[in-house]
Design a protein around this motif. Structure first.
Motif, PDB file in Angstrom:
ATOM      1  N   UNK A  20     -14.760  -2.603   3.045  1.00  0.00           N
ATOM      2  CA  UNK A  20     -14.869  -1.404   2.207  1.00  0.00           C
ATOM      3  C   UNK A  20     -15.860  -0.398   2.765  1.00  0.00           C
ATOM      4  N   UNK A  21     -16.957  -0.874   3.298  1.00  0.00           N
ATOM      5  CA  UNK A  21     -17.990   0.029   3.814  1.00  0.00           C
ATOM      6  C   UNK A  21     -17.483   0.876   4.976  1.00  0.00           C
ATOM      7  N   UNK A  22     -16.455   0.427   5.673  1.00  0.00           N
ATOM      8  CA  UNK A  22     -15.938   1.160   6.817  1.00  0.00           C
ATOM      9  C   UNK A  22     -14.781   2.086   6.493  1.00  0.00           C
ATOM     10  N   UNK A  23     -14.287   2.044   5.275  1.00  0.00           N
ATOM     11  CA  UNK A  23     -13.166   2.902   4.891  1.00  0.00           C
ATOM     12  C   UNK A  23     -13.689   4.203   4.298  1.00  0.00           C
ATOM     13  N   UNK A  24     -12.945   5.276   4.521  1.00  0.00           N
ATOM     14  CA  UNK A  24     -13.393   6.567   4.019  1.00  0.00           C
ATOM     15  C   UNK A  24     -12.213   7.393   3.533  1.00  0.00           C
ATOM     16  N   UNK A  25     -12.528   8.468   2.841  1.00  0.00           N
ATOM     17  CA  UNK A  25     -11.495   9.382   2.369  1.00  0.00           C
ATOM     18  C   UNK A  25     -10.680   9.867   3.559  1.00  0.00           C
ATOM     19  N   UNK A  26      -9.399  10.009   3.340  1.00  0.00           N
ATOM     20  CA  UNK A  26      -8.484  10.427   4.389  1.00  0.00           C
ATOM     21  C   UNK A  26      -7.807   9.269   5.095  1.00  0.00           C
ATOM     22  N   UNK A  27      -8.209   8.039   4.786  1.00  0.00           N
ATOM     23  CA  UNK A  27      -7.651   6.852   5.448  1.00  0.00           C
ATOM     24  C   UNK A  27      -6.395   6.352   4.753  1.00  0.00           C
ATOM     25  N   UNK A  28      -5.496   5.799   5.557  1.00  0.00           N
ATOM     26  CA  UNK A  28      -4.285   5.141   5.065  1.00  0.00           C
ATOM     27  C   UNK A  28      -4.302   3.715   5.612  1.00  0.00           C
ATOM     28  N   UNK A  29      -4.176   2.742   4.708  1.00  0.00           N
ATOM     29  CA  UNK A  29      -4.227   1.329   5.084  1.00  0.00           C
ATOM     30  C   UNK A  29      -2.933   0.658   4.645  1.00  0.00           C
ATOM     31  N   UNK A  30      -2.246   0.037   5.605  1.00  0.00           N
ATOM     32  CA  UNK A  30      -1.059  -0.750   5.294  1.00  0.00           C
ATOM     33  C   UNK A  30      -1.481  -2.201   5.113  1.00  0.00           C
ATOM     34  N   UNK A  31      -0.967  -2.826   4.045  1.00  0.00           N
ATOM     35  CA  UNK A  31      -1.188  -4.248   3.776  1.00  0.00           C
ATOM     36  C   UNK A  31       0.151  -4.953   3.908  1.00  0.00           C
ATOM     37  N   UNK A  32       0.273  -5.800   4.915  1.00  0.00           N
ATOM     38  CA  UNK A  32       1.530  -6.477   5.206  1.00  0.00           C
ATOM     39  C   UNK A  32       1.382  -7.981   5.030  1.00  0.00           C
ATOM     40  N   UNK A  33       2.464  -8.621   4.625  1.00  0.00           N
ATOM     41  CA  UNK A  33       2.485 -10.059   4.455  1.00  0.00           C
ATOM     42  C   UNK A  33       3.518 -10.440   3.429  1.00  0.00           C
ATOM     43  N   UNK A  34       3.910 -11.694   3.468  1.00  0.00           N
ATOM     44  CA  UNK A  34       4.941 -12.149   2.537  1.00  0.00           C
ATOM     45  C   UNK A  34       4.411 -12.200   1.103  1.00  0.00           C
ATOM     46  N   UNK A  35       5.318 -12.383   0.179  1.00  0.00           N
ATOM     47  CA  UNK A  35       4.971 -12.487  -1.230  1.00  0.00           C
ATOM     48  C   UNK A  35       3.968 -13.621  -1.430  1.00  0.00           C
ATOM     49  N   UNK A  36       2.869 -13.337  -2.107  1.00  0.00           N
ATOM     50  CA  UNK A  36       1.858 -14.346  -2.377  1.00  0.00           C
ATOM     51  C   UNK A  36       0.845 -14.553  -1.272  1.00  0.00           C
ATOM     52  N   UNK A  37       0.882 -13.728  -0.238  1.00  0.00           N
ATOM     53  CA  UNK A  37      -0.030 -13.900   0.892  1.00  0.00           C
ATOM     54  C   UNK A  37      -1.470 -13.527   0.563  1.00  0.00           C
ATOM     55  N   UNK A  38      -1.653 -12.595  -0.377  1.00  0.00           N
ATOM     56  CA  UNK A  38      -3.014 -12.191  -0.733  1.00  0.00           C
ATOM     57  C   UNK A  38      -3.287 -10.702  -0.577  1.00  0.00           C
ATOM     58  N   UNK A  39      -2.233  -9.899  -0.447  1.00  0.00           N
ATOM     59  CA  UNK A  39      -2.399  -8.462  -0.277  1.00  0.00           C
ATOM     60  C   UNK A  39      -3.111  -7.834  -1.469  1.00  0.00           C
ATOM     61  N   UNK A  40      -2.696  -8.179  -2.664  1.00  0.00           N
ATOM     62  CA  UNK A  40      -3.319  -7.611  -3.865  1.00  0.00           C
ATOM     63  C   UNK A  40      -4.743  -8.127  -4.038  1.00  0.00           C
ATOM     64  N   UNK A  41      -4.998  -9.359  -3.679  1.00  0.00           N
ATOM     65  CA  UNK A  41      -6.361  -9.909  -3.748  1.00  0.00           C
ATOM     66  C   UNK A  41      -7.288  -9.117  -2.837  1.00  0.00           C
ATOM     67  N   UNK A  42      -6.833  -8.827  -1.625  1.00  0.00           N
ATOM     68  CA  UNK A  42      -7.641  -8.046  -0.697  1.00  0.00           C
ATOM     69  C   UNK A  42      -7.835  -6.624  -1.218  1.00  0.00           C
ATOM     70  N   UNK A  43      -6.767  -6.027  -1.748  1.00  0.00           N
ATOM     71  CA  UNK A  43      -6.875  -4.679  -2.313  1.00  0.00           C
ATOM     72  C   UNK A  43      -7.877  -4.660  -3.462  1.00  0.00           C
ATOM     73  N   UNK A  44      -7.838  -5.663  -4.317  1.00  0.00           N
ATOM     74  CA  UNK A  44      -8.780  -5.743  -5.440  1.00  0.00           C
ATOM     75  C   UNK A  44     -10.222  -5.789  -4.933  1.00  0.00           C
ATOM     76  N   UNK A  45     -10.461  -6.579  -3.910  1.00  0.00           N
ATOM     77  CA  UNK A  45     -11.811  -6.679  -3.339  1.00  0.00           C
ATOM     78  C   UNK A  45     -12.265  -5.328  -2.789  1.00  0.00           C
ATOM     79  N   UNK A  46     -11.369  -4.621  -2.116  1.00  0.00           N
ATOM     80  CA  UNK A  46     -11.704  -3.308  -1.573  1.00  0.00           C
ATOM     81  C   UNK A  46     -12.038  -2.319  -2.687  1.00  0.00           C
TER      82      UNK A  46
END
Length: 157
Positions: A20-46
């Motif tokens: 999170x500390x390295x992300x800034x306004x203007x950034x686009x982040x793709x989260x890839x992985x199969x269903x249940x891999x943890x994409x939403x968990x990582x997004x929640x942490x961010x």
């Protein structure tokens, strides 16, 4: 590219907080992985590491959840249920991408042709002992994020 092997959800949350500390306004982040891999968990942490103190809902049914944070608006998109990428035009997708927003996109392949290129691509794979997470920069902004101290797996443990 940086690769992490994470044993559990706690590891995923820690990685998100460090990123999170390295992300800034203007950034686009793709989260890839199969269903249940943890994409939403990582997004929640961010989202939480960037200052949101409330619940972080999965946008599986709403497609997008906005979060007003100090200095930026974070949009968390989940395109899993998107039938046709042209639907993104009808929901005003272009308005989300500006220099005052940070956009996290789960299932970006569903929006192919209607999404801007990613600054950072995060690929999560399920392994028997947890998750393998690959972080790949696709722009100078993405590279800046990956160069942040504490993001390298060396020293984790």
């Amino acid at each position: 590219m940086i690769e992490h092997r994470l044993a559990d959800e706690e590891g995923m949350l820690a990685l998100g907080a460090r990123m999170a500390a390295g992300l800034s306004a203007g950034s686009v982040v793709y989260l890839q992985g199969e269903l249940g891999a943890g994409k939403t968990t990582l997004a929640r942490a961010l989202v939480q590491a960037l200052g949101h103190s409330g619940a972080v809902k999965s946008p599986t049914y709403t497609l997008v959840e906005p979060y007003e944070l100090t200095g930026l608006t974070l949009y968390h998109l989940d395109l899993f249920r998107l039938e046709n990428p042209e639907e993104l035009e009808f929901m005003g997708i272009r308005d989300y991408f500006c220099n005052k927003s940070l956009v996290l996109i789960e299932w970006p392949e569903k929006g192919k042709g209607f999404l801007p290129p990613a600054d950072l691509v995060i690929t999560i794979e399920i392994e028997s002992a947890g998750r393998r997470v690959q972080l790949e920069s696709r722009s100078p902004m993405g590279e800046k994020c990956l160069r942040r101290p504490g993001l390298s797996p060396a020293g984790w443990g």
